[in-house]
Every structure is written in C-alpha cells, then in structure tokens.
Design a protein around this motif. Structure first.
Motif, short mmCIF file in Angstrom:
data_model
loop_
_atom_site.label_atom_id
_atom_site.label_comp_id
_atom_site.label_asym_id
_atom_site.label_seq_id
_atom_site.Cartn_x
_atom_site.Cartn_y
_atom_site.Cartn_z
N MET A 11 0.82 -1.20 0.00
CA MET A 11 0.00 0.00 0.00
C MET A 11 0.86 1.25 0.00
O MET A 11 0.58 2.22 -0.72
N LEU A 12 1.92 1.26 0.78
CA LEU A 12 2.81 2.43 0.81
C LEU A 12 3.50 2.63 -0.54
O LEU A 12 3.59 3.76 -1.04
N TYR A 13 3.99 1.55 -1.14
CA TYR A 13 4.65 1.66 -2.44
C TYR A 13 3.68 2.17 -3.52
O TYR A 13 4.00 3.08 -4.27
N LEU A 14 2.50 1.57 -3.59
CA LEU A 14 1.53 1.99 -4.61
C LEU A 14 1.05 3.41 -4.37
O LEU A 14 0.86 4.18 -5.31
N SER A 15 0.86 3.79 -3.10
CA SER A 15 0.44 5.16 -2.78
C SER A 15 1.49 6.16 -3.24
O SER A 15 1.18 7.18 -3.84
N TRP A 16 2.75 5.88 -2.91
CA TRP A 16 3.83 6.77 -3.33
C TRP A 16 3.93 6.85 -4.85
O TRP A 16 4.08 7.93 -5.42
N SER A 17 3.79 5.73 -5.50
CA SER A 17 3.87 5.70 -6.96
C SER A 17 2.74 6.52 -7.59
O SER A 17 2.97 7.31 -8.51
N TYR A 18 1.51 6.35 -7.11
CA TYR A 18 0.39 7.11 -7.67
C TYR A 18 0.46 8.58 -7.31
O TYR A 18 0.06 9.44 -8.09
#
Length: 127
Positions: A11-18
C-alpha cells in the motif's frame, strides 16, 4: 502477520507511486472513453482518494469475510465443506488468528456501523 509484512508495504509503495504520477500534473480521468469529457486530476486530490481507498478496502474486506468466509456450506457437500475450510476455516484453527472480534479484519469500523461486533469474552485471571 500478513497485513504488516505484505499489505502495508504494498500500500505504501503503490500510494507513493500514484502520488508521484499525480504530482506530474498530466493525469486525466475518462480519457480512455473520450478525450472530450476528460477531467484533470490535480495532486491535491490524493488525500481524498487515499481515504476513499482505505474506506472501500475495509468495506470489501468486511463484506467478503462476513458473507463469503462465514457462510455455512451444506452439510451434505463434502467438497464445499473442504473448500470453505481451505479458504477460511484454517484461519480460525490457528491459535492467534481466531481472535479477531467480528467480521472486520483490519478495523472494527464496519462492525460498529452494521452492529455485528461480537463482545470479547473476559479472560480468567491466573493467580
């Protein structure tokens, strides 16, 4: 342990990416349907989208756990009973996993909202 080990980092990785994608300023909604009615998405929408994602995730998690994982398979269906046990029954056989009070996994919010919170049993004091 799968939530902090797998889901939180993902979730943290995808949030940062988006967020980085939104920060570039060229994200538009509905462009796959028509460019005529596309809507620009500024990075200021990220906190609201993030909160909406958390709300929807917890609701879907609650609904799946309540209505799919806690369904009662027919007594005469060996295969459905085995499938149900493999999908979810093992979860309640493991010592620590069976301790969640209701149907919410990551939060009790929906249990309060739908009045499905199971009262916790008091633990006897060891003397």
């Amino acid at each position: 342990y799968s939530v902090p080990i797998i889901w939180v980092p993902l979730m943290l990785y995808l949030s940062w990416s988006y967020y980085r994608t939104l920060a570039q300023g060229n994200v538009r909604l509905f462009t796959s349907f028509t460019t005529e009615y596309s809507v620009a998405m500024p990075e200021s929408t990220f906190p609201g989208l993030f909160m909406l994602g958390l709300l929807l995730w917890s609701l879907v998690e609650y609904l799946i756990h309540r209505f799919l994982f806690h369904m009662k398979p027919p007594n005469d269906s060996y295969y459905l009973i085995m499938l149900h046990f493999v999908m979810h029954g093992q979860h309640h056989k493991v010592s620590r996993a069976g301790s969640h009070p209701g149907f919410g996994i990551s939060t009790k919010f929906w249990d309060h909202f739908f009045h499905t919170l199971i009262p916790e049993e008091p633990h006897p004091k060891i003397q």
